[in-house]
Design an enzyme around this catalytic site. Structure first.
Site, PDB file in Angstrom:
ATOM      1  N   GLY A  23       0.833  -1.201   0.000  1.00 63.96           N
ATOM      2  CA  GLY A  23       0.000   0.000   0.000  1.00 63.96           C
ATOM      3  C   GLY A  23       0.865   1.246   0.000  1.00 63.96           C
ATOM      4  N   ASP A  83      -0.105  -0.626  -4.729  1.00 59.53           N
ATOM      5  CA  ASP A  83      -1.462  -0.087  -4.731  1.00 59.53           C
ATOM      6  C   ASP A  83      -1.436   1.414  -4.458  1.00 59.53           C
ATOM      7  OD1 ASP A  83      -4.514  -0.679  -4.540  1.00 59.53           O
ATOM      8  OD2 ASP A  83      -4.046   0.602  -2.825  1.00 59.53           O
ATOM      9  N   TYR A 117      -4.101   9.845  -3.226  1.00 55.08           N
ATOM     10  CA  TYR A 117      -3.005   9.752  -2.266  1.00 55.08           C
ATOM     11  C   TYR A 117      -2.003  10.893  -2.431  1.00 55.08           C
ATOM     12  CZ  TYR A 117      -4.714   4.954  -1.603  1.00 55.08           C
ATOM     13  OH  TYR A 117      -5.484   3.854  -1.362  1.00 55.08           O
ATOM     14  N   LYS A 123      -6.507   4.589  -8.830  1.00 60.40           N
ATOM     15  CA  LYS A 123      -7.946   4.710  -8.636  1.00 60.40           C
ATOM     16  C   LYS A 123      -8.420   6.101  -9.066  1.00 60.40           C
ATOM     17  CE  LYS A 123      -7.303   1.960  -4.422  1.00 60.40           C
ATOM     18  NZ  LYS A 123      -5.877   2.303  -4.153  1.00 60.40           N
ATOM     19  N   HIS A 146     -12.733   4.494  -7.289  1.00 61.97           N
ATOM     20  CA  HIS A 146     -12.341   4.530  -5.878  1.00 61.97           C
ATOM     21  C   HIS A 146     -13.547   4.395  -4.944  1.00 61.97           C
ATOM     22  CE1 HIS A 146      -8.819   6.173  -3.265  1.00 61.97           C
ATOM     23  NE2 HIS A 146      -9.512   5.259  -2.614  1.00 61.97           N
TER      24      HIS A 146
END
Length: 316
Positions: A22, A43, A48, A77, A110
């Site tokens: 992640g 990921d 982010y 996403k 998302h």
């Protein structure tokens, strides 16, 4: 020595490593450490805010001969303010520019709750406590554009995140493509097993985020972290691994992809070294029995639970 991670075949034929890394709030150095440890699945997400840093790390590792692009499984996403007509394509093109890559391996919707379609605000209107929605956007229209994005070669696979079973079925009923992956919260306190079994019947692979149930603004402070429970300490001692490794092995043995994150070298390494032991059927059942339907990420801040497509209003 880096670990060798098994892959799982998605319904479109593509292979996905069953343990990923992640990248939320992670730095370039963490990505490079993860590559050295054997991670090939990363990921990420536009939301982010660090895809440039993630991409720089991946490209550096490729240039140094530590990994080939085709060995990597890179995920991104599309956030709810980029789901209107034509906007998912713009979003993924921005992601690819930030990553410095020609394609991603998996692109996810998302959240199933479209917001007001603006470029520069992930939570439009939230300054007064309420996100502005665009409830006119149909989920299957977003999905059909995802099909076009895949056809254009900008992603190898397409899937969804935080959708419930009814929302996934809506996509299946109104398109030519069954989502390859559903990414959702799943951990010992919330194993999401009914949704997992439903996805299994449909050919959708599940990815578990927050696998240790130890993040999120709504974490119940009265609950001990799963890694502190006696069962996981006992099993960790039996198999000579960390308590976290027991949880990740439980997920992979039930066919779930898991994406832990860490910035500690030792944990990055131990989180992926989980394939030299096998939990027994009784041990798997004991872990399943910990479930208390406790969701760490209910997605109810900024009034989002008022959205007509709020995903967590039904059992699964």
């Amino acid at each position: 020595m880096s670990a060798k991670v098994p892959t799982i075949r998605l319904n479109d034929g593509n292979l996905c490593p069953v343990v990923g890394f992640g990248t939320y709030e992670t730095k370039k150095a963490d990505i490079l450490t993860a590559i050295e440890a054997g991670y090939r699945h990363f990921d990420g997400a536009d939301f982010y805010g660090n895809e440039q840093e993630v991409g720089a790390a991946l490209r550096e590792a490729i240039a140094a001969g530590k990994v080939r692009r085709e060995e990597l499984f890179v995920v991104s996403k599309v956030w709810p303010n980029w789901t209107g007509k034509g906007r998912p394509t713009l979003s993924v093109k921005r992601t690819l520019k930030n990553l410095g890559l020609d394609y991603v391996d998996l692109l996810l919707i998302h959240w199933p709750t479209p917001f007001k379609q603006v470029d520069d605000d992930y939570h439009p209107g939230a300054a007064d406590g309420q996100v502005l929605f665009d409830e006119s956007i149909e989920l299957y229209d977003i999905w059909r554009e995802f099909e076009d994005i895949k056809s254009a070669g900008l992603t190898k696979s397409i899937g969804v995140s935080n959708f419930n079973s009814q929302q996934i079925q809506e996509l299946i009923d109104n398109s030519k493509t069954v989502p390859a992956v559903l990414q959702v919260e799943s951990h010992p306190y919330f194993n999401n097993d009914r949704l997992r079994r439903w996805c299994q019947e449909k050919g959708v692979r599940m990815t578990a985020y927050s696998p240790l149930a130890s993040t999120g603004p709504n974490l119940n402070q009265s609950l001990p972290k799963p890694i502190d429970l006696p069962l996981f300490k006992e099993l960790a001692n039996k198999y000579g691994v960390s308590a976290a490794a027991i949880i990740f092995r439980w997920q992979t043995q039930r066919g779930v992809i898991v994406i832990p994150k860490s910035s500690t070298k030792e944990r990055i390494q131990s989180n992926i070294n989980i394939f030299h032991f096998v939990l027994t059927a009784d041990e798997l059942l004991a872990i399943d029995g910990i479930d208390n339907n406790y969701r760490c990420h209910p997605w109810n801040h900024w009034g989002i639970s008022k959205h007509k497509r709020y995903p967590f209003g039904i059992p699964f």
